[in-house]
Design an enzyme around this catalytic site. Structure first.
Site, PDB file in Angstrom:
ATOM      1  N   GLY A   4       0.832  -1.198   0.000  1.00  0.00           N
ATOM      2  CA  GLY A   4       0.000   0.000   0.000  1.00  0.00           C
ATOM      3  C   GLY A   4       0.862   1.242   0.000  1.00  0.00           C
TER       4      GLY A   4
ATOM      5  N   GLN B 268       3.106  10.036   0.882  1.00  0.00           N
ATOM      6  CA  GLN B 268       4.402   9.341   0.961  1.00  0.00           C
ATOM      7  C   GLN B 268       5.290   9.658  -0.239  1.00  0.00           C
ATOM      8  OE1 GLN B 268       2.402   5.390   1.991  1.00  0.00           O
ATOM      9  NE2 GLN B 268       4.302   5.286   3.169  1.00  0.00           N
TER      10      GLN B 268
ATOM     11  N   CYS C  33       5.477   0.218   7.445  1.00  0.00           N
ATOM     12  CA  CYS C  33       5.144   1.358   6.595  1.00  0.00           C
ATOM     13  C   CYS C  33       6.379   1.684   5.763  1.00  0.00           C
ATOM     14  CB  CYS C  33       4.763   2.547   7.469  1.00  0.00           C
ATOM     15  SG  CYS C  33       4.377   4.045   6.540  1.00  0.00           S
ATOM     16  N   LEU C  34       6.184   1.929   4.471  1.00  0.00           N
ATOM     17  CA  LEU C  34       7.332   2.225   3.603  1.00  0.00           C
ATOM     18  C   LEU C  34       8.028   3.524   4.007  1.00  0.00           C
ATOM     19  CD1 LEU C  34       5.904   1.176   0.109  1.00  0.00           C
ATOM     20  CD2 LEU C  34       7.567  -0.062   1.514  1.00  0.00           C
TER      21      LEU C  34
ATOM     22  N   HIS D  25      -4.716   1.683   7.223  1.00  0.00           N
ATOM     23  CA  HIS D  25      -3.375   2.277   7.319  1.00  0.00           C
ATOM     24  C   HIS D  25      -3.205   3.397   6.291  1.00  0.00           C
ATOM     25  CE1 HIS D  25       1.181   1.807   7.783  1.00  0.00           C
ATOM     26  NE2 HIS D  25       1.069   2.522   6.680  1.00  0.00           N
ATOM     27  N   GLU D  26      -3.596   3.114   5.036  1.00  0.00           N
ATOM     28  CA  GLU D  26      -3.390   4.114   3.962  1.00  0.00           C
ATOM     29  C   GLU D  26      -4.328   5.305   4.130  1.00  0.00           C
ATOM     30  OE1 GLU D  26      -0.732   3.711   2.479  1.00  0.00           O
ATOM     31  OE2 GLU D  26      -0.454   1.595   2.935  1.00  0.00           O
TER      32      GLU D  26
ATOM     33  N   HIS E   2      -2.992   7.721   6.529  1.00  0.00           N
ATOM     34  CA  HIS E   2      -1.955   8.601   5.967  1.00  0.00           C
ATOM     35  C   HIS E   2      -2.559   9.906   5.448  1.00  0.00           C
ATOM     36  CE1 HIS E   2       1.981   6.688   5.978  1.00  0.00           C
ATOM     37  NE2 HIS E   2       1.490   5.541   5.530  1.00  0.00           N
TER      38      HIS E   2
HETATM   39 NI    NI Z   1       2.386   3.681   5.607  1.00  0.00          NI
END
Ligand code: NI
Length: 169
Positions: A45, A50, A92-93, A134-135, A138
């Site tokens: 995701g 991000q 998380c990236l 989660h996304e 963000h």
């Molecule tokens: Ni994330």
């Protein structure tokens, strides 16, 4: 085009994102770049902030591109309904190499628009419910770190600071 992923503690990750109103070619290009960047990471995701873009757009693929038919692009997504609870390890990236157990709903129904502006809904449980939550977080400037107990959060923040100081972040 693969773009660099913004890492914690960048201020871009703490901003509330703006709703998309123009379903133009820039939006499609951004969505394409987000998918490419997510798959190359690899991740399951990614949210527009991000990549440093402050708009309400997320991409999700719970198979990380390993199987066809799981790719999702959601514009202006909102959790319309949720139920149950799950607590699993989450990463998380933007916070690479670190995971923590985070509590999330076990099922969600999400309303969103596609890249043409058409409204649609999807339901997901388990991993898909987790990634969607989660996304969408963000887009509100919320990271999974914010969902942890203060003790656990401080521990991870200290760990990250150490990595930054060591030039390993
Ligand atoms: Ni994330």
């Amino acid at each position: 085009m693969i773009r660099p992923i913004v890492k914690y503690p960048a201020p871009e990750l703490e901003e509330i994102c703006i709703p998309v109103s123009d379903f133009n070619s820039d939006l499609k290009e951004l969505a394409g770049d987000m998918l490419e960047t997510m798959y190359s990471a690899p991740g399951i995701g990614l949210a527009a902030p991000q990549l440093g873009v402050n708009v309400r757009l997320i991409v999700v693929d719970v198979t990380a591109g390993q199987e066809d038919g799981y790719q999702l692009v959601l514009v202006n997504p909102e959790v319309a309904e949720h139920s149950g609870r799950q607590k699993e390890e989450e990463g998380c990236l933007s916070i690479p190499g670190i995971t923590a157990a985070v509590e999330r709903p076990d099922w969600v129904r999400v309303k969103a628009q596609d890249l043409e502006g058409n409204e649609f809904e999807i339901e997901g449980n388990e991993l898909l419910a987790r990634v969607l939550c989660h996304e969408i977080d963000h887009l509100e400037g919320i990271l999974y770190l914010d969902k942890l107990s203060p003790l656990r959060r401080d521990l991870l923040k200290r760990k990250i600071k150490k990595l930054i100081r060591a030039g390993e972040w």
